[in-house]
Design a protein around this motif. Sequence first.
Motif, mmCIF file in Angstrom:
data_model
loop_
_atom_site.group_PDB
_atom_site.id
_atom_site.type_symbol
_atom_site.label_atom_id
_atom_site.label_comp_id
_atom_site.label_asym_id
_atom_site.label_seq_id
_atom_site.Cartn_x
_atom_site.Cartn_y
_atom_site.Cartn_z
ATOM 1 N N LYS A 48 31.567 36.180 39.655
ATOM 2 C CA LYS A 48 32.237 36.107 40.956
ATOM 3 C C LYS A 48 32.560 37.492 41.503
ATOM 4 C CE LYS A 48 34.086 31.445 40.417
ATOM 5 N NZ LYS A 48 35.263 30.592 40.092
ATOM 6 N N PHE A 49 32.962 38.410 40.649
ATOM 7 C CA PHE A 49 33.172 39.788 41.107
ATOM 8 C C PHE A 49 31.879 40.343 41.703
ATOM 9 C CE2 PHE A 49 37.116 39.995 38.589
ATOM 10 C CZ PHE A 49 37.877 40.893 39.314
ATOM 11 N N ALA A 50 30.768 40.165 40.992
ATOM 12 C CA ALA A 50 29.490 40.716 41.452
ATOM 13 C C ALA A 50 29.015 40.043 42.732
ATOM 14 C CB ALA A 50 28.436 40.583 40.354
ATOM 15 N N ALA A 51 29.197 38.721 42.819
ATOM 16 C CA ALA A 51 28.755 38.000 44.015
ATOM 17 C C ALA A 51 29.559 38.442 45.235
ATOM 18 C CB ALA A 51 28.902 36.492 43.802
ATOM 19 N N THR A 52 30.857 38.668 45.055
ATOM 20 C CA THR A 52 31.684 39.133 46.170
ATOM 21 C C THR A 52 31.255 40.533 46.597
ATOM 22 O OG1 THR A 52 33.544 37.799 45.391
ATOM 23 C CG2 THR A 52 34.034 39.576 46.937
ATOM 24 N N ALA A 53 30.989 41.409 45.642
ATOM 25 C CA ALA A 53 30.527 42.757 45.981
ATOM 26 C C ALA A 53 29.222 42.701 46.769
ATOM 27 C CB ALA A 53 30.348 43.584 44.711
ATOM 28 N N ALA A 54 28.296 41.859 46.335
ATOM 29 C CA ALA A 54 27.007 41.752 47.037
ATOM 30 C C ALA A 54 27.205 41.223 48.456
ATOM 31 C CB ALA A 54 26.063 40.849 46.255
ATOM 32 N N ARG A 55 28.110 40.268 48.629
ATOM 33 C CA ARG A 55 28.388 39.730 49.960
ATOM 34 C C ARG A 55 28.925 40.842 50.868
ATOM 35 N NH1 ARG A 55 30.959 35.858 48.383
ATOM 36 N NH2 ARG A 55 29.321 34.280 48.678
ATOM 37 N N LEU A 56 29.826 41.654 50.347
ATOM 38 C CA LEU A 56 30.419 42.720 51.149
ATOM 39 C C LEU A 56 29.403 43.819 51.450
ATOM 40 C CD1 LEU A 56 33.916 42.901 49.428
ATOM 41 C CD2 LEU A 56 33.313 41.789 51.573
ATOM 42 N N GLN A 57 28.526 44.091 50.515
ATOM 43 C CA GLN A 57 27.455 45.033 50.802
ATOM 44 C C GLN A 57 26.605 44.540 51.969
ATOM 45 O OE1 GLN A 57 24.230 45.423 47.914
ATOM 46 N NE2 GLN A 57 24.222 47.640 48.196
ATOM 47 N N GLY A 58 26.344 43.238 51.987
ATOM 48 C CA GLY A 58 25.588 42.656 53.090
ATOM 49 C C GLY A 58 26.310 42.737 54.418
ATOM 50 N N CYS A 59 27.633 42.893 54.372
ATOM 51 C CA CYS A 59 28.433 43.046 55.601
ATOM 52 C C CYS A 59 28.528 44.506 56.033
ATOM 53 C CB CYS A 59 29.828 42.483 55.381
ATOM 54 S SG CYS A 59 29.890 40.694 55.118
ATOM 55 N N GLY A 60 27.877 45.391 55.311
ATOM 56 C CA GLY A 60 27.837 46.787 55.719
ATOM 57 C C GLY A 60 28.870 47.681 55.095
ATOM 58 N N LEU A 61 29.666 47.170 54.148
ATOM 59 C CA LEU A 61 30.670 48.015 53.523
ATOM 60 C C LEU A 61 30.006 49.077 52.663
ATOM 61 C CD1 LEU A 61 32.392 45.454 54.348
ATOM 62 C CD2 LEU A 61 33.904 46.101 52.446
ATOM 63 N N ALA A 62 30.698 50.204 52.521
ATOM 64 C CA ALA A 62 30.159 51.313 51.728
ATOM 65 C C ALA A 62 30.323 51.074 50.237
ATOM 66 C CB ALA A 62 30.846 52.615 52.116
ATOM 67 N N GLY A 63 31.302 50.243 49.853
ATOM 68 C CA GLY A 63 31.511 50.034 48.438
ATOM 69 C C GLY A 63 32.678 49.125 48.162
ATOM 70 N N VAL A 64 33.018 49.022 46.867
ATOM 71 C CA VAL A 64 34.158 48.232 46.423
ATOM 72 C C VAL A 64 34.933 49.033 45.392
ATOM 73 C CG1 VAL A 64 33.123 45.969 46.877
ATOM 74 C CG2 VAL A 64 32.804 47.044 44.628
ATOM 75 N N GLU A 65 36.211 48.686 45.285
ATOM 76 C CA GLU A 65 37.088 49.236 44.256
ATOM 77 C C GLU A 65 37.621 48.080 43.431
ATOM 78 O OE1 GLU A 65 40.260 52.400 45.008
ATOM 79 O OE2 GLU A 65 41.533 50.623 44.714
ATOM 80 N N LEU A 66 37.495 48.152 42.119
ATOM 81 C CA LEU A 66 38.027 47.130 41.231
ATOM 82 C C LEU A 66 39.503 47.402 40.995
ATOM 83 C CD1 LEU A 66 35.156 47.063 38.564
ATOM 84 C CD2 LEU A 66 35.406 45.641 40.623
ATOM 85 N N HIS A 67 40.341 46.392 41.272
ATOM 86 C CA HIS A 67 41.779 46.571 41.073
ATOM 87 C C HIS A 67 42.110 46.277 39.619
ATOM 88 C CE1 HIS A 67 45.927 46.972 41.634
ATOM 89 N NE2 HIS A 67 46.121 46.248 42.730
ATOM 90 N N GLY A 68 42.236 47.358 38.848
ATOM 91 C CA GLY A 68 42.583 47.230 37.441
ATOM 92 C C GLY A 68 43.912 47.854 37.119
ATOM 93 N N ALA A 69 44.809 47.897 38.103
ATOM 94 C CA ALA A 69 46.138 48.467 37.905
ATOM 95 C C ALA A 69 47.200 47.396 38.152
ATOM 96 C CB ALA A 69 46.338 49.662 38.844
ATOM 97 N N HIS A 70 48.476 47.818 38.088
ATOM 98 C CA HIS A 70 49.632 46.996 38.483
ATOM 99 C C HIS A 70 49.756 45.699 37.689
ATOM 100 C CE1 HIS A 70 49.194 49.014 42.712
ATOM 101 N NE2 HIS A 70 49.428 49.869 41.737
ATOM 102 N N GLY A 71 49.095 45.623 36.543
ATOM 103 C CA GLY A 71 49.237 44.454 35.693
ATOM 104 C C GLY A 71 48.342 43.289 36.047
ATOM 105 N N TYR A 72 47.380 43.477 36.959
ATOM 106 C CA TYR A 72 46.481 42.379 37.319
ATOM 107 C C TYR A 72 45.406 42.203 36.237
ATOM 108 C CZ TYR A 72 48.913 42.424 41.782
ATOM 109 O OH TYR A 72 49.877 42.358 42.749
ATOM 110 N N LEU A 73 44.456 41.306 36.473
ATOM 111 C CA LEU A 73 43.607 40.808 35.399
ATOM 112 C C LEU A 73 42.857 41.908 34.647
ATOM 113 C CD1 LEU A 73 42.539 38.317 33.900
ATOM 114 C CD2 LEU A 73 40.669 38.237 35.561
ATOM 115 N N ILE A 74 42.208 42.819 35.355
ATOM 116 C CA ILE A 74 41.464 43.876 34.662
ATOM 117 C C ILE A 74 42.418 44.714 33.829
ATOM 118 C CG2 ILE A 74 40.085 45.963 35.002
ATOM 119 C CD1 ILE A 74 38.810 44.594 37.425
ATOM 120 N N ASN A 75 43.580 45.040 34.375
ATOM 121 C CA ASN A 75 44.620 45.758 33.645
ATOM 122 C C ASN A 75 45.032 44.975 32.394
ATOM 123 O OD1 ASN A 75 47.799 47.284 34.720
ATOM 124 N ND2 ASN A 75 46.917 47.141 32.701
#
Length: 372
Positions: free
Chosen positions: A149-176
């Motif tokens: 799901k992370f990868a699919a969302t990134a690909a969708r946003l790339q298709g919308c013209g975004l320059a990139g993504v940042e993974l939120h791995g701080a503040h105690g969220y899931l990656i953290n």
Amino acid sequence: MTDSPYPHLFSPLRVGARTLRNRICLPATVTNFAAANMITERWTQFLVERARGGAAMVVTEVVAVDPEAVAQATTVIGFDDRNNAGFTATSTAIEDAGGLMVAQLWHPGRQQLWHPTKSPAGVSDGPDPYSWTVAHVMDNDEIHDLITKFAATAARLQGCGLAGVELHGAHGYLINQFLSPWSNRREDDWGGDLDGRSRFVREIVAAIRAACGPDFILGLKMPGTESVDGGIDPDEAARITSHLAALGSIDYFAYGQGNFSLSLENHVPDMYFQPGHFLDIHKQMRTAAKGTPVMALGRIGDPALAERAIADGQGDLIGMSRAQISDAAFANKAHRGAAADIRPCVFDNSSWGEIHQGKPLAEFHNPMLGLA
């Protein structure tokens, strides 16, 4: 260098395959300007204003990668196509203004406290330190599903013209929660030593690279310190940074302080903290990153301090949220030598208090946020 009085701050920087016009970034800033999980004109305008004001890179507030991660009606969703038009329009306007748009991808993990019938998804069975809610421990299939799901969302946003993504791995969220020995008590391949605890983020990075290619900016925000016993401290953060930088697939690192415990307020250091309070930590992370750009942030409110941080090797990028909430034209004013004209930020955290109550972002120094 430039003819600006702040030549380091206004020098270009290569981040991945893109070149930023200067070192000033808007880090992810919760606005609560979305409605019914949809991008609104005000949500877009807030970001575009900062790009027009001279910020080189604009990072969105959290974008949910999973329907189970939708916290409230103001959480923007990226896991389906409903916001494609909004993302495309926002990205186009930001690039037209000379900036780059990066979306912060997010899953809260055990902080998912709002579902009326389900326990939140977690890394381990430890309770959430705010609510003492106990998450159900994700199994291997659930973890791989989220990576997809992370990868699919990134690909969708790339298709919308975004320059990139940042993974939120701080503040105690899931990656953290995966990265930290304080929250990750797993005994399988997703826990234990540094290699196991970093596996989740490594596999997300690999999946995004496979979906989006090498030219799409991919950043990681992680703790510089969690400020809890047994958690990630600066030395552990440096070990994680060095381990992940060796992948060669992450284009920049950003750092937060505190996690989802009583230390959370450290991520928005107020007027009682010293200016640039965490810059020494960021300098340590920059050494560990071995050439991968590092974003320094946390109570940096004037261009002279930002210039010194770059010149002294405390960061390659400067993230300023509250300073650019007070004045969207912060960068342009600093660049032309008009620092005295910058609308000041006093770091009383009134704006943080508003969004923390679920209200739209408000700042008494700038009452027209997102409305101009």
